[in-house]
Design a protein around this motif. Structure first.
Motif, mmCIF file in Angstrom:
data_model
loop_
_atom_site.group_PDB
_atom_site.id
_atom_site.type_symbol
_atom_site.label_atom_id
_atom_site.label_comp_id
_atom_site.label_asym_id
_atom_site.label_seq_id
_atom_site.Cartn_x
_atom_site.Cartn_y
_atom_site.Cartn_z
ATOM 1 N N SER A 167 0.890 -1.305 -0.150
ATOM 2 C CA SER A 167 0.268 0.000 0.013
ATOM 3 C C SER A 167 0.543 1.137 0.213
ATOM 4 O O SER A 167 2.009 1.110 0.377
ATOM 5 C CB SER A 167 -0.520 -0.054 1.366
ATOM 6 O OG SER A 167 -0.095 0.178 2.374
ATOM 7 N N GLY B 101 1.422 3.395 2.051
ATOM 8 C CA GLY B 101 1.988 3.386 3.598
ATOM 9 C C GLY B 101 3.092 2.579 3.758
ATOM 10 O O GLY B 101 4.270 3.222 4.059
ATOM 11 N N GLU B 102 2.534 1.225 3.371
ATOM 12 C CA GLU B 102 3.683 0.499 3.572
ATOM 13 C C GLU B 102 5.064 0.663 2.552
ATOM 14 O O GLU B 102 5.880 0.303 2.621
ATOM 15 C CB GLU B 102 2.811 -1.150 3.091
ATOM 16 C CG GLU B 102 1.763 -1.663 3.950
ATOM 17 C CD GLU B 102 1.596 -2.224 3.714
ATOM 18 O OE1 GLU B 102 0.341 -3.435 4.222
ATOM 19 O OE2 GLU B 102 1.178 -2.913 2.849
ATOM 20 N N SER C 102 0.487 9.320 3.916
ATOM 21 C CA SER C 102 -0.178 7.942 3.435
ATOM 22 C C SER C 102 -0.096 7.283 4.408
ATOM 23 O O SER C 102 -0.604 5.894 4.330
ATOM 24 C CB SER C 102 0.726 7.459 2.054
ATOM 25 O OG SER C 102 2.139 7.303 2.375
ATOM 26 N N LEU C 103 0.325 7.794 5.298
ATOM 27 C CA LEU C 103 0.879 6.641 6.313
ATOM 28 C C LEU C 103 -0.670 6.450 7.326
ATOM 29 O O LEU C 103 -1.019 7.799 7.698
ATOM 30 C CB LEU C 103 1.867 7.225 7.554
ATOM 31 C CG LEU C 103 3.645 6.593 6.906
ATOM 32 C CD1 LEU C 103 4.357 7.448 7.707
ATOM 33 C CD2 LEU C 103 3.491 5.491 6.209
ATOM 34 N N ASP C 104 -1.040 5.661 8.158
ATOM 35 C CA ASP C 104 -1.888 5.143 9.267
ATOM 36 C C ASP C 104 -1.174 6.207 10.085
ATOM 37 O O ASP C 104 -0.038 6.067 10.643
ATOM 38 C CB ASP C 104 -2.546 4.233 9.468
ATOM 39 C CG ASP C 104 -1.927 3.567 9.518
ATOM 40 O OD1 ASP C 104 -1.021 3.574 10.179
ATOM 41 O OD2 ASP C 104 -1.791 1.922 9.293
ATOM 42 N N GLU C 105 -1.981 6.395 11.508
ATOM 43 C CA GLU C 105 -1.448 7.187 12.748
ATOM 44 C C GLU C 105 0.077 6.047 13.018
ATOM 45 O O GLU C 105 0.870 6.326 14.378
ATOM 46 C CB GLU C 105 -2.678 7.230 13.939
ATOM 47 C CG GLU C 105 -2.114 8.104 14.960
ATOM 48 C CD GLU C 105 -3.397 7.680 15.950
ATOM 49 O OE1 GLU C 105 -3.688 7.874 16.868
ATOM 50 O OE2 GLU C 105 -4.299 8.690 15.592
ATOM 51 N N GLU C 106 -0.542 4.586 13.002
ATOM 52 C CA GLU C 106 0.433 4.002 13.720
ATOM 53 C C GLU C 106 1.800 3.699 13.049
ATOM 54 O O GLU C 106 2.543 4.088 13.810
ATOM 55 C CB GLU C 106 -0.071 2.417 13.602
ATOM 56 C CG GLU C 106 0.921 1.486 14.655
ATOM 57 C CD GLU C 106 0.686 0.166 15.230
ATOM 58 O OE1 GLU C 106 1.185 -0.391 14.780
ATOM 59 O OE2 GLU C 106 -0.434 0.053 15.154
#
Length: 137
Positions: A42, A44-45, A81-85
């Motif tokens: 993805s 973020g990944e 593109s990153l989620d919170e974690e």
């Protein structure tokens, strides 16, 4: 990064012998126990994998290039593109670099980063060109 979920691997044998390839990197996913093409990550990944690869390459260059130290790292975008974690993990990694006396420059439009970065150069576009100001929180 990402708590050791992914491991980057260089495929030894290309999928197609006549295909032009770069490093031909694939990703081993500890959650599935399978290797897959890096292009399946993805946004973020992929950002986290690219950051981890850049940091690893900089360490390798430092170790094998006559002990030349790489003091500065510039990161252009990708944080959106990153989620919170994942954002938290990325910021922890970058803070660790700063603690190791490296200058880390982040170019981003993510407003949350403003609160987390104590010294920054803010560039604001305008009708007659951009203006810049240095902010220390």
């Amino acid at each position: 990064m990402l708590s050791g979920r992914f491991r980057l691997l260089r495929r030894e044998e290309p999928e197609r012998a006549n295909a032009a390839i770069g490093l031909d990197i694939e990703v081993f996913d500890a959650w599935t126990g399978q290797a897959r093409a890096a292009g399946t990550l993805s946004g973020g990944e992929g950002f986290c994998a690219a950051l981890a690869l850049a940091l690893g390459l900089s360490e390798t260059v430092q170790a094998h290039a006559g002990a030349r130290r790489i003091d500065t790292l510039l990161i252009d975008e990708g944080f959106g593109s990153l989620d919170e974690e994942a954002l938290e993990m990325a910021m922890e990694v970058l803070a660790g670099l700063e603690a190791g006396n490296r200058l880390v420059g982040v170019i981003s439009h993510v407003a949350e980063l403003k609160a987390r970065i104590p010294a920054r150069l803010e560039v604001t576009p305008g009708l007659r060109g951009s203006t810049a100001r240095f902010v220390i929180a």
